[in-house]
Motif scaffolding. Structure first.
Motif, mmCIF file in Angstrom:
data_model
loop_
_atom_site.group_PDB
_atom_site.id
_atom_site.type_symbol
_atom_site.label_atom_id
_atom_site.label_comp_id
_atom_site.label_asym_id
_atom_site.label_seq_id
_atom_site.Cartn_x
_atom_site.Cartn_y
_atom_site.Cartn_z
ATOM 1 N N GLU A 149 0.768 -1.274 -0.058
ATOM 2 C CA GLU A 149 0.128 -0.047 -0.115
ATOM 3 C C GLU A 149 0.903 1.137 0.077
ATOM 4 O OE1 GLU A 149 -1.086 0.300 4.702
ATOM 5 O OE2 GLU A 149 -2.100 -0.851 3.654
ATOM 6 N N ASP A 150 2.173 1.102 0.383
ATOM 7 C CA ASP A 150 3.019 2.344 0.239
ATOM 8 C C ASP A 150 4.047 2.378 -0.665
ATOM 9 O OD1 ASP A 150 2.334 3.420 2.971
ATOM 10 O OD2 ASP A 150 2.966 1.355 3.896
ATOM 11 N N PHE A 151 4.560 1.237 -1.486
ATOM 12 C CA PHE A 151 5.553 1.221 -2.208
ATOM 13 C C PHE A 151 5.236 0.326 -3.420
ATOM 14 C CE2 PHE A 151 7.691 1.390 1.749
ATOM 15 C CZ PHE A 151 8.278 2.650 2.049
ATOM 16 N N THR A 152 5.922 0.762 -4.609
ATOM 17 C CA THR A 152 6.104 -0.405 -5.819
ATOM 18 C C THR A 152 7.604 -0.258 -5.864
ATOM 19 O OG1 THR A 152 4.127 0.605 -6.844
ATOM 20 C CG2 THR A 152 5.762 -0.569 -8.196
ATOM 21 N N ILE A 153 7.970 -1.786 -5.655
ATOM 22 C CA ILE A 153 9.397 -2.040 -5.636
ATOM 23 C C ILE A 153 9.498 -2.866 -6.795
ATOM 24 C CG2 ILE A 153 11.053 -3.426 -4.422
ATOM 25 C CD1 ILE A 153 9.593 -2.961 -1.755
ATOM 26 N N ARG A 154 10.382 -2.460 -7.697
ATOM 27 C CA ARG A 154 10.444 -3.327 -8.951
ATOM 28 C C ARG A 154 11.899 -3.301 -9.431
ATOM 29 N NH1 ARG A 154 10.963 0.559 -12.936
ATOM 30 N NH2 ARG A 154 9.815 2.513 -12.382
ATOM 31 N N LYS A 155 12.286 -4.159 -10.325
ATOM 32 C CA LYS A 155 13.679 -4.510 -10.697
ATOM 33 C C LYS A 155 14.129 -3.095 -11.260
ATOM 34 C CE LYS A 155 16.145 -6.607 -14.632
ATOM 35 N NZ LYS A 155 15.935 -7.620 -15.760
ATOM 36 N N HIS A 167 23.896 -3.106 -12.769
ATOM 37 C CA HIS A 167 22.816 -3.638 -11.789
ATOM 38 C C HIS A 167 21.876 -4.492 -12.523
ATOM 39 C CE1 HIS A 167 24.002 -1.658 -8.074
ATOM 40 N NE2 HIS A 167 23.877 -0.684 -8.658
ATOM 41 N N GLU A 168 21.287 -4.004 -13.757
ATOM 42 C CA GLU A 168 20.479 -4.993 -14.639
ATOM 43 C C GLU A 168 21.163 -6.063 -15.268
ATOM 44 O OE1 GLU A 168 17.135 -4.028 -18.201
ATOM 45 O OE2 GLU A 168 18.815 -2.256 -17.838
ATOM 46 N N LYS A 169 22.416 -6.004 -15.508
ATOM 47 C CA LYS A 169 23.207 -7.246 -15.798
ATOM 48 C C LYS A 169 23.273 -8.147 -14.672
ATOM 49 C CE LYS A 169 27.611 -8.323 -17.883
ATOM 50 N NZ LYS A 169 28.297 -9.410 -17.050
ATOM 51 N N GLU A 170 23.786 -7.704 -13.464
ATOM 52 C CA GLU A 170 23.939 -8.620 -12.337
ATOM 53 C C GLU A 170 22.425 -9.389 -11.960
ATOM 54 O OE1 GLU A 170 27.282 -6.700 -9.162
ATOM 55 O OE2 GLU A 170 25.044 -5.737 -9.318
ATOM 56 N N PHE A 171 21.324 -8.590 -12.120
ATOM 57 C CA PHE A 171 20.194 -9.156 -11.719
ATOM 58 C C PHE A 171 19.724 -10.172 -12.797
ATOM 59 C CE2 PHE A 171 15.799 -7.979 -9.860
ATOM 60 C CZ PHE A 171 15.254 -8.959 -10.558
ATOM 61 N N ASP A 172 19.972 -9.898 -14.279
ATOM 62 C CA ASP A 172 19.710 -10.938 -15.223
ATOM 63 C C ASP A 172 20.432 -12.102 -15.070
ATOM 64 O OD1 ASP A 172 17.857 -9.342 -16.050
ATOM 65 O OD2 ASP A 172 19.171 -8.462 -17.859
ATOM 66 N N GLU A 173 21.816 -12.100 -14.453
ATOM 67 C CA GLU A 173 22.750 -13.203 -14.255
ATOM 68 C C GLU A 173 22.463 -13.852 -12.858
ATOM 69 O OE1 GLU A 173 26.657 -11.638 -14.958
ATOM 70 O OE2 GLU A 173 26.198 -11.464 -17.045
ATOM 71 N N ARG A 174 21.480 -13.142 -12.106
ATOM 72 C CA ARG A 174 21.107 -13.978 -10.783
ATOM 73 C C ARG A 174 22.168 -13.959 -9.722
ATOM 74 N NH1 ARG A 174 16.365 -17.081 -11.179
ATOM 75 N NH2 ARG A 174 17.138 -18.411 -9.436
ATOM 76 N N VAL A 175 23.245 -12.837 -9.661
ATOM 77 C CA VAL A 175 24.273 -12.850 -8.965
ATOM 78 C C VAL A 175 24.077 -11.745 -7.833
ATOM 79 C CG1 VAL A 175 26.021 -13.764 -10.631
ATOM 80 C CG2 VAL A 175 25.744 -11.284 -10.536
ATOM 81 N N ALA A 176 23.174 -10.753 -8.021
ATOM 82 C CA ALA A 176 22.867 -9.515 -7.126
ATOM 83 C C ALA A 176 21.456 -9.120 -7.983
ATOM 84 C CB ALA A 176 23.965 -8.536 -7.224
ATOM 85 N N PHE A 177 20.704 -8.290 -6.971
ATOM 86 C CA PHE A 177 19.414 -8.077 -7.236
ATOM 87 C C PHE A 177 19.300 -6.498 -6.587
ATOM 88 C CE2 PHE A 177 19.445 -12.515 -6.503
ATOM 89 C CZ PHE A 177 19.036 -12.959 -7.872
ATOM 90 N N ALA A 178 19.015 -5.413 -7.607
ATOM 91 C CA ALA A 178 18.847 -4.029 -7.378
ATOM 92 C C ALA A 178 17.432 -3.830 -7.976
ATOM 93 C CB ALA A 178 19.803 -3.112 -8.318
ATOM 94 N N TYR A 179 16.801 -2.962 -6.817
ATOM 95 C CA TYR A 179 15.338 -2.666 -6.964
ATOM 96 C C TYR A 179 15.135 -1.392 -6.864
ATOM 97 C CZ TYR A 179 13.952 -7.738 -6.486
ATOM 98 O OH TYR A 179 13.666 -9.110 -6.957
ATOM 99 N N THR A 180 14.475 -0.732 -7.506
ATOM 100 C CA THR A 180 14.017 0.817 -7.371
ATOM 101 C C THR A 180 12.753 0.773 -6.527
ATOM 102 O OG1 THR A 180 13.699 2.858 -8.611
ATOM 103 C CG2 THR A 180 12.766 0.969 -9.546
ATOM 104 N N VAL A 181 12.609 1.841 -5.710
ATOM 105 C CA VAL A 181 11.725 1.971 -4.808
ATOM 106 C C VAL A 181 10.670 2.974 -5.338
ATOM 107 C CG1 VAL A 181 10.727 2.186 -2.583
ATOM 108 C CG2 VAL A 181 12.901 1.011 -3.155
ATOM 109 N N PHE A 182 9.452 3.104 -5.723
ATOM 110 C CA PHE A 182 8.594 4.116 -6.100
ATOM 111 C C PHE A 182 7.386 4.066 -5.286
ATOM 112 C CE2 PHE A 182 10.936 4.353 -10.081
ATOM 113 C CZ PHE A 182 10.825 5.309 -10.513
ATOM 114 N N ASP A 183 6.762 5.256 -5.155
ATOM 115 C CA ASP A 183 5.510 5.349 -4.395
ATOM 116 C C ASP A 183 4.473 4.256 -4.816
ATOM 117 O OD1 ASP A 183 4.589 6.730 -6.795
ATOM 118 O OD2 ASP A 183 4.658 8.488 -5.991
ATOM 119 N N PHE A 184 3.234 4.100 -4.386
ATOM 120 C CA PHE A 184 2.448 3.130 -5.052
ATOM 121 C C PHE A 184 1.930 3.528 -6.359
ATOM 122 C CE2 PHE A 184 -1.836 1.802 -5.396
ATOM 123 C CZ PHE A 184 -1.578 0.315 -5.123
#
Length: 148
Positions: free
Chosen positions: A19-25, A74-91
């Motif tokens: 209800e507070d955040f949209t957390i996405r890749k 960060h996107e490359k790491e995420f796609d390779e599943r070695v680290a995961f970065a997410y952006t945090v937006f309002d709802f």
């Protein structure tokens, strides 16, 4: 290439909404909003994390181009599943509030760092992320530097 620190069968979440955040890749498509949030939060990030966590990032002279390279990494790491970065937006998914980084650790299943534009949001995001990790991720022993 590094080895993934999540099980092969684990489906890594791309988005998580509360209800507070949209957390996405975090992707390079977030560049302008991410850059503005990073530069606005720069002093707050330095207050939260000692230099050994950030290597002085973000610097006063961070450019849009440097941030773009960071996002590509960060996107490359995420796609390779070695680290995961997410952006945090309002709802409503309109304003970038900060970022979350889920990284491997030598001592824990994962090390999770995060920052927001302000201290008030930090606490709420920490509680949200802690619940998300507990319920939806395969980690049992997680470290949240600064927040624990």
């Amino acid at each position: 290439m590094k080895k993934s620190f999540v099980p092969d069968k684990f489906i890594v979440p791309v988005i998580y909404k509360t209800e507070d955040f949209t957390i996405r890749k975090l992707t390079v498509l977030d560049l302008e909003k991410d850059y503005n949030a990073v530069m606005e939060a720069k002093d707050h990030i330095h207050e939260l994390y000692p230099k050994e966590y950030t290597n002085g990032w973000p610097s006063d002279t961070l450019t849009l181009e440097q941030d773009e390279e960071d996002l590509k990494w960060h996107e490359k790491e995420f796609d390779e599943r070695v680290a995961f970065a997410y952006t945090v937006f309002d709802f409503q998914n309109e304003n970038c509030l900060g970022c979350i980084y889920i990284d491997p650790s030598n001592f824990y299943d994962a090390k999770i760092t995060m920052w927001t534009r302000n201290k008030v949001t930090d606490s709420l995001l920490y509680l949200t992320v802690k619940k998300w990790i507990k319920n939806d991720w395969p980690f049992k022993n997680v470290h949240y530097p600064v927040f624990e």
